[in-house]
Design a protein around this motif. Structure first.
Motif, mmCIF file in Angstrom:
data_model
loop_
_atom_site.group_PDB
_atom_site.id
_atom_site.type_symbol
_atom_site.label_atom_id
_atom_site.label_comp_id
_atom_site.label_asym_id
_atom_site.label_seq_id
_atom_site.Cartn_x
_atom_site.Cartn_y
_atom_site.Cartn_z
ATOM 1 N N ILE A 52 9.587 -47.670 -10.379
ATOM 2 C CA ILE A 52 9.473 -47.894 -8.931
ATOM 3 C C ILE A 52 10.060 -49.256 -8.522
ATOM 4 O O ILE A 52 10.569 -49.351 -7.648
ATOM 5 N N GLN A 53 9.470 -50.355 -9.405
ATOM 6 C CA GLN A 53 9.824 -51.879 -9.013
ATOM 7 C C GLN A 53 11.556 -51.732 -9.396
ATOM 8 O O GLN A 53 12.208 -52.478 -8.529
ATOM 9 N N ASN A 54 12.036 -51.056 -10.316
ATOM 10 C CA ASN A 54 13.368 -51.170 -10.457
ATOM 11 C C ASN A 54 14.121 -50.642 -9.378
ATOM 12 O O ASN A 54 15.499 -50.766 -9.097
ATOM 13 N N PHE A 55 13.729 -49.321 -8.940
ATOM 14 C CA PHE A 55 14.374 -48.656 -7.985
ATOM 15 C C PHE A 55 14.376 -49.447 -6.783
ATOM 16 O O PHE A 55 15.395 -49.578 -6.078
ATOM 17 N N VAL A 56 13.297 -50.064 -6.182
ATOM 18 C CA VAL A 56 13.269 -50.739 -5.145
ATOM 19 C C VAL A 56 14.227 -51.920 -5.054
ATOM 20 O O VAL A 56 14.947 -52.298 -4.260
ATOM 21 N N GLN A 57 14.099 -52.834 -6.208
ATOM 22 C CA GLN A 57 14.879 -54.030 -6.422
ATOM 23 C C GLN A 57 16.624 -53.638 -6.354
ATOM 24 O O GLN A 57 17.412 -54.457 -5.803
ATOM 25 N N SER A 58 16.697 -52.394 -6.899
ATOM 26 C CA SER A 58 18.107 -51.740 -6.817
ATOM 27 C C SER A 58 18.653 -51.558 -5.444
ATOM 28 O O SER A 58 19.964 -51.684 -5.206
#
Length: 226
Positions: A52-58
Motif C-alpha cells: 500500500i505504501q509503495n503504491f501511494v508513494q509512487s
C-alpha cells in the motif's frame, strides 16, 4: 495555496491523540489474518502495508516525509457499509507508517444532492463507521466539495480517493470538482478499488424495521476482479 504548506510541521501545533493503532512509534499495526477465501475473493485484501505504501508513494509527485503522523481524510455515504468500504479505509490507514484517519460521512441532504438518497439515517451510518477498526475520527456532514483551505483548516495532509473516482459517472460533479482541485495541488492519494464485493442494500420499506431478516434485503453481485 501550495501543497507544501500542508506539509509544514510548524503548522501542526495541535497534534492528533496518541491512541491510533497505526502509531508505529509505539507499536506495530496488527490485524487478524484474512482467510484464504477472502484473499481469493477480494483483490485488495492481499495487500500488505508495504504494498500500500509503495503504491501511494509512487503516485505522489513529491515523496512524502515519513517523520510525522499523517492526517488522512476519506469521505463517503457509507450507506450499507460493506467490504469495499472497509478495505478502502484499511488502505487509507496503512498509506503511511503512522496515520490518523478521519472519515467524513455525508448527510442525508448531501446524499439527495448526489442522486443517491441514503436509506439509513446519518447517525446510524456514522456509528457503523466509528466501529471500523481503522477509523480514528468520524466527521458528520462534511462539505460536498473539498478545497485546499478546508484541508488546511482541519490540518489534513491528504485526501484518499478510490482509483478512477474522478472519471466514474457515479460520482457527483461537486465531489469530482473538489477532488480534481486537490489532485492538482498534490493533496490526493489513491486507493485501489476492491472487486468481487457483494453489496447488500436495505430497501426503504425494511430500513425502519428492527428485526427484518437479512434475506428480505436486496442483494446485488458486484463486478468480478478484472
Amino acid at each position: 495555496m501550495d501543497a507544501s504548506v500542508l506539509s509544514d510541521d510548524s503548522d501542526y501545533d495541535i497534534v492528533s491523540p496518541d491512541n491510533s493503532i497505526a502509531d508505529l512509534g509505539r507499536a506495530a499495526v496488527t490485524e487478524p489474518p484474512p482467510s484464504q477465501a477472502a484473499q481469493e475473493t477480494f483483490n485488495t485484501c492481499r495487500l500488505t502495508a508495504a504494498d500500500i505504501q509503495n503504491f501511494v508513494q509512487s503516485g505522489l509527485s513529491c515523496p512524502a516525509s515519513l517523520t510525522r503522523k499523517k492526517r488522512i481524510y476519506v469521505d463517503g455515504t457509507f450507506d450499507g457499509f460493506n467490504v469495499r468500504h472497509a478495505l478502502q479505509l484499511r488502505q487509507a490507514k496503512l498509506a503511511f507508517p503512522s496515520v490518523w484517519l478521519i472519515v467524513g460521512v455525508f448527510s442525508a441532504e448531501s446524499c439527495e444532492l448526489f442522486g443517491t438518497p441514503a436509506v439509513l439515517p446519518e447517525v446510524d451510518r456514522c456509528e457503523v463507521v466509528r466501529h471500523c477498526r481503522w477509523v480514528d475520527e468520524v466527521m458528520p456532514n462534511p462539505p460536498c466539495t473539498l478545497d485546499v483551505a478546508w484541508l488546511h483548516r482541519h490540518k489534513i495532509d491528504y485526501v484518499a480517493i478510490e482509483q478512477g473516482a474522478t472519471v466514474d459517472p457515479a460520482y457527483h460533479s461537486s465531489r469530482v470538482k473538489g477532488y480534481d482541485e486537490l489532485k492538482r495541488k498534490g493533496s490526493v492519494i489513491l486507493t485501489r478499488r476492491t472487486t468481487g464485493v457483494t453489496v447488500v442494500a436495505p430497501t426503504p420499506e425494511v430500513a425502519d424495521e428492527e428485526d427484518t431478516p437479512a434475506a428480505s434485503r436486496v442483494v446485488v453481485e458486484d463486478d468480478a476482479e478484472e
